[in-house]
Scaffold this motif. Structure first.
Motif, short mmCIF file in Angstrom:
data_model
loop_
_atom_site.label_atom_id
_atom_site.label_comp_id
_atom_site.label_asym_id
_atom_site.label_seq_id
_atom_site.Cartn_x
_atom_site.Cartn_y
_atom_site.Cartn_z
N TYR A 1 -30.27 9.90 -46.29
CA TYR A 1 -30.74 9.41 -47.59
C TYR A 1 -29.98 10.08 -48.73
CZ TYR A 1 -34.69 7.31 -45.21
OH TYR A 1 -35.47 6.54 -44.39
N ARG A 2 -29.75 9.30 -49.78
CA ARG A 2 -29.24 9.84 -51.05
C ARG A 2 -30.43 9.92 -51.99
NH1 ARG A 2 -23.79 9.05 -53.95
NH2 ARG A 2 -24.30 9.81 -56.02
N THR A 3 -30.66 11.10 -52.56
CA THR A 3 -31.87 11.33 -53.33
C THR A 3 -31.57 12.01 -54.66
OG1 THR A 3 -32.32 13.48 -52.32
CG2 THR A 3 -33.19 11.57 -51.19
N ALA B 1 -28.49 6.09 -47.31
CA ALA B 1 -27.03 6.26 -47.40
C ALA B 1 -26.35 5.87 -46.10
CB ALA B 1 -26.69 7.70 -47.77
N GLU C 1 -27.70 3.96 -42.35
CA GLU C 1 -28.74 3.43 -41.47
C GLU C 1 -28.63 3.94 -40.04
OE1 GLU C 1 -31.36 1.37 -41.68
OE2 GLU C 1 -31.19 0.72 -43.74
N GLN D 1 -32.36 6.30 -51.84
CA GLN D 1 -31.66 5.19 -51.19
C GLN D 1 -31.18 5.61 -49.81
OE1 GLN D 1 -28.38 4.57 -53.84
NE2 GLN D 1 -29.61 3.50 -55.36
N ASP E 1 -26.74 14.20 -57.18
CA ASP E 1 -27.70 13.73 -56.18
C ASP E 1 -27.53 14.52 -54.88
OD1 ASP E 1 -28.71 11.85 -57.91
OD2 ASP E 1 -27.83 10.13 -56.87
N GLN F 1 -41.14 7.45 -54.59
CA GLN F 1 -39.85 7.31 -53.90
C GLN F 1 -38.74 6.81 -54.83
OE1 GLN F 1 -40.52 5.08 -50.22
NE2 GLN F 1 -42.65 5.73 -50.30
N THR F 2 -38.98 6.88 -56.12
CA THR F 2 -38.03 6.36 -57.11
C THR F 2 -36.65 7.00 -56.92
OG1 THR F 2 -39.83 6.12 -58.69
CG2 THR F 2 -37.58 6.09 -59.58
#
Length: 167
Positions: free
Chosen positions: A42-44, A158, A160, A156, A54, A152-153
């Motif tokens: 995930y990219r957070t 990154a 799968e 994404q 990020d 969870q805003t």
């Protein structure tokens, strides 16, 4: 005897995905640890200190023969090997490895608190953890339940492919 534990990994300096993959591979190479399952990558957005790049985050389920504090020291050794510098709380980092849970143990010692004390407040932990163990009970609720109540805003997927860490 093997014990079940979950780990949270993250970073935002250099190539964080490669750093997390290396850390997981190092753990999996040990005779006293086995990586069982790894989340998507995930990219957070940054949390706590927001004026930085990020992060990339993931979670892993492992089996280990190490006791909780010994597992922590093994993770810290990997961070040091990878040149992790701890200069600022919630600041930028090349790699971070947190023990989230260790079986059903609740532990409060100087160096370690289990379950991780802020994990249920952080979607960047709960989302990848739900990939691998949505029914895992943490502080009386499932990971999926904690996740449904989290913000969870900006998070994404990154990658799968849950084998991203294997190289």
């Amino acid at each position: 005897m093997w014990h079940f534990a979950t780990l949270g990994l993250g970073g935002n300096l250099g190539d964080p995905a490669a750093a997390m993959a290396h850390a997981l591979q190092r753990l999996d190479e040990r005779e006293d640890c086995r990586v069982l399952d790894v989340s998507r990558l995930y990219r957070t957005p940054p949390w706590g200190k927001t004026d930085q790049a990020d992060f990339y985050n993931a979670c892993a389920a492992i089996e280990t023969r190490l006791e909780p504090e010994a597992l922590l020291f093994a993770c810290l050794d990997i961070e040091r090997e990878m040149k992790r510098v701890r200069s600022e709380r919630w600041g930028p980092r090349t790699i971070d490895i947190d023990i989230l849970t260790y079986g059903d143990i609740e532990l409060h010692v100087d160096v370690l608190t289990l379950p991780h004390p802020r994990m249920t407040q952080r979607a960047f932990v709960l989302l990848p953890l739900a990939d691998i163990r949505p029914d895992l009970a943490v502080s009386g609720r499932s990971v999926a339940s904690w996740l449904s109540a989290s913000d969870q805003t900006g998070i994404q997927v990154a990658n799968e492919n849950r084998a991203w860490w294997r190289g």
